[in-house]
Scaffold this motif. Structure first.
Motif, PDB file in Angstrom:
ATOM      1  N   VAL A   1       0.828  -1.211   0.000  1.00  0.00           N
ATOM      2  CA  VAL A   1       0.000   0.000   0.000  1.00  0.00           C
ATOM      3  C   VAL A   1       0.865   1.265   0.000  1.00  0.00           C
ATOM      4  O   VAL A   1       0.359   2.378   0.140  1.00  0.00           O
ATOM      5  CB  VAL A   1      -0.945   0.013   1.232  1.00  0.00           C
TER       6      VAL A   1
ATOM      7  N   ILE B   1      -0.258  -1.987  -6.614  1.00  0.00           N
ATOM      8  CA  ILE B   1      -1.444  -2.854  -6.717  1.00  0.00           C
ATOM      9  C   ILE B   1      -1.904  -2.950  -8.169  1.00  0.00           C
ATOM     10  O   ILE B   1      -2.216  -4.036  -8.671  1.00  0.00           O
ATOM     11  CB  ILE B   1      -2.585  -2.325  -5.816  1.00  0.00           C
ATOM     12  N   GLU B   2      -1.891  -1.803  -8.870  1.00  0.00           N
ATOM     13  CA  GLU B   2      -2.311  -1.778 -10.270  1.00  0.00           C
ATOM     14  C   GLU B   2      -1.353  -2.600 -11.134  1.00  0.00           C
ATOM     15  O   GLU B   2      -1.783  -3.274 -12.080  1.00  0.00           O
ATOM     16  CB  GLU B   2      -2.365  -0.331 -10.769  1.00  0.00           C
TER      17      GLU B   2
ATOM     18  N   ARG C   1      -2.283  -6.162 -10.703  1.00  0.00           N
ATOM     19  CA  ARG C   1      -3.589  -6.421 -11.342  1.00  0.00           C
ATOM     20  C   ARG C   1      -3.425  -6.587 -12.855  1.00  0.00           C
ATOM     21  O   ARG C   1      -3.987  -7.515 -13.460  1.00  0.00           O
ATOM     22  CB  ARG C   1      -4.561  -5.270 -11.050  1.00  0.00           C
TER      23      ARG C   1
ATOM     24  N   PRO D   1      -8.748  -7.687  -5.588  1.00  0.00           N
ATOM     25  CA  PRO D   1      -8.531  -6.239  -5.576  1.00  0.00           C
ATOM     26  C   PRO D   1      -8.288  -5.684  -4.168  1.00  0.00           C
ATOM     27  O   PRO D   1      -8.817  -6.195  -3.183  1.00  0.00           O
ATOM     28  CB  PRO D   1      -9.829  -5.682  -6.165  1.00  0.00           C
ATOM     29  N   SER D   2      -7.484  -4.636  -4.095  1.00  0.00           N
ATOM     30  CA  SER D   2      -7.229  -3.933  -2.839  1.00  0.00           C
ATOM     31  C   SER D   2      -6.892  -2.493  -3.176  1.00  0.00           C
ATOM     32  O   SER D   2      -6.745  -2.139  -4.356  1.00  0.00           O
ATOM     33  CB  SER D   2      -6.055  -4.596  -2.088  1.00  0.00           C
ATOM     34  N   ASP D   3      -6.794  -1.639  -2.165  1.00  0.00           N
ATOM     35  CA  ASP D   3      -6.387  -0.256  -2.447  1.00  0.00           C
ATOM     36  C   ASP D   3      -5.522   0.278  -1.313  1.00  0.00           C
ATOM     37  O   ASP D   3      -5.448  -0.312  -0.230  1.00  0.00           O
ATOM     38  CB  ASP D   3      -7.598   0.656  -2.691  1.00  0.00           C
ATOM     39  N   ALA D   4      -4.872   1.399  -1.583  1.00  0.00           N
ATOM     40  CA  ALA D   4      -3.855   1.943  -0.674  1.00  0.00           C
ATOM     41  C   ALA D   4      -4.418   2.433   0.657  1.00  0.00           C
ATOM     42  O   ALA D   4      -3.657   2.695   1.596  1.00  0.00           O
ATOM     43  CB  ALA D   4      -3.106   3.079  -1.363  1.00  0.00           C
ATOM     44  N   SER D   5      -5.745   2.570   0.762  1.00  0.00           N
ATOM     45  CA  SER D   5      -6.338   3.049   2.015  1.00  0.00           C
ATOM     46  C   SER D   5      -6.479   1.924   3.049  1.00  0.00           C
ATOM     47  O   SER D   5      -6.727   2.176   4.225  1.00  0.00           O
ATOM     48  CB  SER D   5      -7.713   3.657   1.742  1.00  0.00           C
TER      49      SER D   5
END
Length: 450
Positions: A139, A145-146, A149, A161-165
């Motif tokens: 993160v 992450i992209e 993906r 999927p995940s995100d930096a938050s």
């Protein structure tokens, strides 16, 4: 790959001649050469000292039997000790766990964790027939992450999927739960790297390890960093219960110090090596094969395994029949040979696995990867009818093909001449008395042949 070490060690064979036994006096200079070669390759000094002592103990008093020369006998000893140094045999992944088997990827930033995660997923899907899920817990690095993906999409592997938050541990546990519900065999967890070993990074990955309880914890390290790679691997090994190492960028490492040191210093086996940037550029590490490559003996076994995996056997059988009959061999077949070679990593990858003499002979023949790509481009600019009937390609067609491929007409002429020679060779191989006809044809071209 490891070219410097190969050249130095290959030269040792020439220096011991006319001796019936390997003795302390006649191997002293040879061992000095081995020691210098290893130190120049950036192998850790304690590893070099121990290795030389073992080679000396194993070599002293050994009879030079049969047609072997003393240099060859010593190389035999070096080969066995190199294999032991790197682990003797391949340590395969342990996936014997209640699905999903979790593989945790650790390492510094820029070592190649993300690309290695994707390559490993592809390898497990294709060779082990496993259903694999990829997830990124990085993160911190922008677009990490992209990147994973997109890699998963390119390789046709499932991605969570995940995100930096989010928190890394929350991402990992959610991915694990998803993998369990959707019957994935393996979950590969890509973690954050740093520019150096630091306490915060180690604390985070320790927490991930405790939460996931992975069956495999792999340390990914750049082989080109040499001695630093070994020291970093040891630092990670002290903090985490590593189960193995992935050495990346081995294709760009002319020295080989990391490959030879990391097992001895860390006590952890090298499980995979990165040999190219291509999606299939991750190979299981076989110490005995690597030792043979280092000593200029090539790696024919890996070459055969790669051919078994990547060659279209139906197309190869069809081509063999055409060769036997001497009929129907056209530019489509010519192109198919190029495509098959590319699937195996291209000419440079093939040459790297050949014994030194054959590899050098191919290099002397000036086989150029760019020329091979240009040949494929010219064939692609032809119509299917032209590929099947190259004899009909005259001036106007040549100009159109050259323009379409972005080359000059002389390049098209060179390809057609090369193809014509191949056709003639096919006819020599076909039918009864093929070998006699071929030898007779060669006798007219080479002086001294009858």
């Amino acid at each position: 790959m490891l070219d410097n070490l190969t050249q130095r060690l290959s030269g040792i064979v020439k220096n011991l001649r006319g001796q019936a036994r390997l003795t302390e006096s006649n191997i002293q200079d040879a061992l000095r050469e081995v020691r210098l070669a290893l130190l120049e390759a950036d192998v850790a000094l304690p590893v070099v000292k121990e290795f030389i002592a073992k080679v000396k103990d194993a070599a002293l008093g050994q009879e030079v039997i049969g047609n072997l020369q003393p240099g060859q006998a010593l190389i035999g000893v070096v080969n066995r000790e190199l294999t032991k140094l790197m682990g003797e045999h391949n340590d395969a992944l342990n996936l014997a766990a209640v699905p999903p088997a979790v593989i945790l990827m650790a390492g510094l930033q820029g070592a190649g964790k993300t690309t290695s995660s994707g390559k490993l997923a592809k390898l497990l899907r294709e060779q082990n027939k496993k259903k694999v899920l990829l997830v990124s817990c990085d993160v911190y690095r922008p677009a990490a992450i992209e990147q994973l993906r997109m890699l998963a999409q390119q390789l046709d592997v499932d991605f969570f999927p995940s995100d930096a938050s989010q928190k890394p541990q929350d991402i990992a546990l959610a991915a694990h739960d998803f993998a369990k519900k959707h019957h994935h065999d393996v979950l590969i967890v890509d973690t954050a790297g740093r520019l150096a070993v630091d306490e915060a990074m180690m604390a985070e990955i320790k927490d991930l390890h405790a939460a996931l309880k992975p069956i495999e914890t792999l340390f990914v390290v750049d082989a080109m960093t040499g001695q630093d790679a070994v020291n970093t691997a040891k630092a990670f090994g002290d903090a985490l219960p590593l189960t193995g190492v992935i050495l990346t960028k081995l294709d760009g490492d002319a020295r080989g110090g990391a490959a030879l040191s990391v097992r001895q210093v860390t006590g952890k086996p090298i499980k995979f090596v990165g040999v190219s940037e291509k999606p299939n550029g991750l190979e299981a590490f076989h110490p005995e094969r690597m030792a043979q490559r280092i000593l200029g003996m090539g790696d024919v076994l890996s070459l055969l395994e790669e051919a078994q995996r990547n060659v279209d056997h139906a197309a190869a059988e069809k081509l063999a029949k055409k060769m036997h009959s001497g009929k129907g061999f056209d530019l489509n077949d010519f192109k198919m040979q190029i495509v098959q070679m590319k699937k195996m990593g291209g000419m440079s990858a093939l040459m790297d696995k050949l014994p030194a003499q054959l590899s050098q002979a191919a290099a002397n023949a000036k086989v150029d990867e760019r020329q091979i790509n240009r040949t494929e481009g010219i064939i692609n600019s032809m119509t299917p009818f032209e590929r099947a009937h190259p004899e009909l390609i005259k001036a106007s067609r040549k100009r159109r093909i050259a323009a379409g491929a972005g080359v000059q007409v002389m390049h098209v002429n060179q390809l057609l001449n090369q193809f014509e020679q191949s056709q003639k060779m096919m006819k020599m191989f076909s039918g009864k008395g093929a070998m006699a006809k071929m030898m007779k044809g060669m006798a007219g071209k080479f002086p001294g042949m009858r």
